[in-house]
Design a protein around this motif. Structure first.
Motif, short mmCIF file in Angstrom:
data_model
loop_
_atom_site.label_atom_id
_atom_site.label_comp_id
_atom_site.label_asym_id
_atom_site.label_seq_id
_atom_site.Cartn_x
_atom_site.Cartn_y
_atom_site.Cartn_z
N THR A 172 -6.87 4.95 7.35
CA THR A 172 -6.46 3.32 6.84
C THR A 172 -4.40 3.34 6.22
O THR A 172 -3.85 2.75 6.32
N LYS A 271 -16.37 -2.97 3.62
CA LYS A 271 -17.87 -1.92 5.44
C LYS A 271 -16.89 -1.87 6.21
O LYS A 271 -17.23 -0.67 6.67
N LEU A 272 -16.08 -2.64 6.79
CA LEU A 272 -15.51 -1.79 7.62
C LEU A 272 -14.79 -0.62 7.99
O LEU A 272 -15.28 0.41 8.50
N HIS A 273 -13.79 0.02 6.59
CA HIS A 273 -13.40 1.12 6.39
C HIS A 273 -14.51 2.37 5.80
O HIS A 273 -14.83 3.12 6.23
N ILE A 305 -10.86 -2.51 17.18
CA ILE A 305 -9.72 -3.09 16.29
C ILE A 305 -8.57 -3.97 16.74
O ILE A 305 -8.30 -5.08 16.17
N PHE A 331 -13.88 -14.02 7.19
CA PHE A 331 -14.28 -12.25 6.61
C PHE A 331 -14.26 -12.03 5.40
O PHE A 331 -14.03 -12.42 4.45
N THR A 335 -12.16 -6.99 4.29
CA THR A 335 -11.65 -6.96 5.91
C THR A 335 -10.55 -7.45 6.35
O THR A 335 -9.57 -7.43 6.42
N GLU A 336 -10.40 -9.03 5.87
CA GLU A 336 -9.37 -9.90 5.87
C GLU A 336 -8.15 -9.34 5.47
O GLU A 336 -6.92 -9.60 5.88
N LEU A 339 -7.02 -6.72 7.84
CA LEU A 339 -6.32 -7.50 8.39
C LEU A 339 -4.73 -7.91 8.86
O LEU A 339 -4.21 -8.11 9.43
#
Length: 351
Positions: A172, A271-273, A305, A331, A335-336, A339
């Motif tokens: 990240t 959750k994405l991570h 992604i 999102f 996540t938002e 991004l």
């Protein structure tokens, strides 16, 4: 091929330690600036008062890569007043294996002839022809050292085996072009670990962010601070108190990763991570997979992604994302947030 690749070399220099224990910069071709010379002397283990002996170190200062190979002089040789010496090659490119191989040949030439003239001749031959051959000292071909090999020389699997799911913090931070500082008291461990990290963001193929061997000196820190995001390696434990230097701090001996207070908001995990972290760990733990396959797996996920991000941008005015536009997508907050900061790092954000 030879013309472009050979023109990446900038200089060759020589540092000697004599029988009186004095260490001096004795020769270079064609030239090295005063500030860089001071940095190179500080990196050479011969100036470190008889502490650890390092046969090979490398690093970057002021957009110039340096490679230092050090040898002890075994009697009898033409170098009767010298106990140790270092050959220093500077270049525009990151390729430790290439310059270590060339430096070993230059070292052997110096031991045999006791004069830098032969070294200079060999250096010029490499510059002009991309090759350096001598029967007893081995041969060197620039084309044997593809940059991709240098990028893939470290082990991503070792990084994941040490940090497990926490590798997602490193991923990240790199995706968001944050400042990562890594500490280990042994320079070899530092070089081995830090050189792998840019491979976690393979789509950029950018090793210019790597500064694997930094001292806490004014000149070096000033140079480092010019970079928006970086991976910087330090042997000095004092660096852990320098909050102004990092967003993420990696203590290698303790296997811990700490996110600084100021970076916590941008680095918030969701959750994405977790999904990406699991993908990295599963891929790295697969005994059938090579390091380059693990890098490819991570890269495929990254591209997915980024493709989604570009698609979002394409729907916006000027193909630039806004926070309002992201919010309309509903999102999950983490996540938002990711991004939004990724769009900023990839220059897809409307400011």
């Amino acid at each position: 091929m030879a013309t472009t690749e050979t023109q990446l070399m900038l200089s060759v220099g020589l540092i000697e330690k004599d029988v009186n224990g004095d260490t001096l910069w004795v020769w270079c071709y064609p030239s090295v600036g005063d500030e860089l010379r001071e940095v190179l002397l500080s990196k050479c283990c011969l100036t470190h008062d008889g502490r650890d002996f390092h046969t090979f170190v490398f690093g970057q200062f002021s957009r110039t890569w340096y490679y230092i190979t050090t040898m002890e002089v075994q009697e009898p040789t033409a170098l009767n007043k010298v106990t140790h010496f270092s050959v220093v090659v500077t270049a525009k490119d990151f390729n430790p294996e290439k310059y270590a191989a060339l430096s070993r040949i230059l070292c052997r030439m110096y031991v045999k002839h006791g004069s830098p003239v032969k070294m200079m001749e060999a250096y010029i031959t490499v510059l002009t022809k991309g090759i350096c051959q001598s029967d007893e000292n081995g041969s060197f071909l620039i084309k044997d050292y593809d940059v991709r090999k240098a990028y893939l020389a470290g082990s991503v699997k070792d990084v994941v085996s040490q940090f497990g799911m926490e590798t997602i913090i490193l991923y990240t931070a790199l995706m968001l072009k944050k400042r990562i500082v890594v500490h280990h008291p042994r320079i070899e461990a530092l070089l081995e670990f830090t050189r792998v990290l840019p491979a976690l963001v393979w789509h950029r193929k950018d090793w210019s962010i790597l500064h694997p061997y930094v001292h806490l000196s004014d000149a070096e820190l000033e140079d480092l601070k010019k970079c928006p995001g970086y991976i910087a390696g330090f042997v000095n434990p004092e660096v852990s108190n320098r909050m102004d230097l990092f967003d993420v701090f990696v203590n290698l001996p303790d296997s811990t990763i700490t996110v600084s207070q100021s970076a916590k908001e941008a680095m918030a995990m969701g959750k994405l991570h977790k999904d990406i972290g699991q993908l990295i760990v599963q891929s790295a733990e697969d005994a059938e997979k090579s390091d380059s396959q693990v890098i490819k797996d991570i890269s495929v996920k990254t591209k997915e992604i980024l493709a989604n991000l570009v698609a979002l941008a394409d729907e916006c005015e000027d193909s630039k994302i806004t926070l309002e536009g992201l919010k309309q997508r509903h999102f999950p907050p983490a996540t938002e947030n990711f991004l939004f900061h990724l769009a900023a790092a990839e220059q897809l954000l409307r400011i």
